[in-house]
Design an enzyme around this catalytic site. Structure first.
Site, PDB file in Angstrom:
ATOM      1  CB  CYS A 110      -0.830  -0.225   1.207  1.00 22.36           C
ATOM      2  SG  CYS A 110      -1.700   1.472   1.547  1.00 22.36           S
ATOM      3  CB  CYS A 113       0.236   1.923   4.105  1.00 26.42           C
ATOM      4  SG  CYS A 113      -1.429   1.342   3.932  1.00 26.42           S
TER       5      CYS A 113
END
Length: 185
Positions: A110, A113
């Site tokens: 991600c 993230c």
């Protein structure tokens, strides 16, 4: 002949020239200040880690003690790590915590993230002793993510007294997370 005194600041990611210092290079300390004081005859001395204090300070001293040859490494700030939580540790670390807990739900693939990781690390430092921060890898612990309805990552949830109090979805600015945290301190 007198020894030479040098000071060098080493960023976390760079390595040290000597293989004997490799464990320090991989430590969580963000920056080290390295002071070296060697007499030419003591360069071949074996080094031994004598102490690692909770402040993150590491002292390396020569075993032979020849002519005061030594290296001293000192942390330039307390290192606070955001530790991972798994299915096995969730109950004790998050739900039974005496302090409010911030949990970041993330995955290695991600991109957003990875953008929010440094912000979570900063918050862990700033609120150290008032708030505990953890990370849950949703690929490794999908049952926790399912239990709390995580459909999008990164998601940050604040827990207090074992209950979900607030959630923030997406890579948001630090100020947004600070405002959320301060409501529960």
């Amino acid at each position: 002949m007198a020894g030479v005194l040098e000071t060098l600041t080493v960023p976390r990611a760079s390595g040290f020239p000597s293989a004997s210092l490799t464990p320090i290079a991989s430590s969580p300390i963000s920056q080290l200040s390295l002071r070296r004081n060697f007499a030419p005859e003591s360069r071949g001395s074996k080094l031994n880690i004598n102490s690692f204090r909770s402040s993150g300070s590491v002292s390396l001293r020569s075993k032979s003690g020849l002519r005061g040859g030594r290296i001293v490494c000192e942390a330039q700030g307390a290192a606070v790590q955001v530790l991972p939580v798994t299915d096995g540790t969730w109950q004790s670390l998050v739900l039974e915590s005496d302090l409010p807990v911030l949990v970041e739900f993330w995955a290695p693939w991600c991109g957003p993230c990875r953008m929010i990781h440094p912000i979570i690390d900063e918050l862990a430092k700033e609120f150290n002793g008032k708030l505990t921060c953890y990370k849950v890898n949703t690929d490794e612990s999908p049952s926790i993510a399912t239990r709390y309805g995580i459909r999008s990552i990164p998601t940050v949830i604040i827990f207090r007294d074992g209950e979900k109090k607030d959630a923030v979805i997406g890579a948001v600015p630090k100020s947004t997370l600070c405002n959320c945290i301060e409501k529960f301190l």
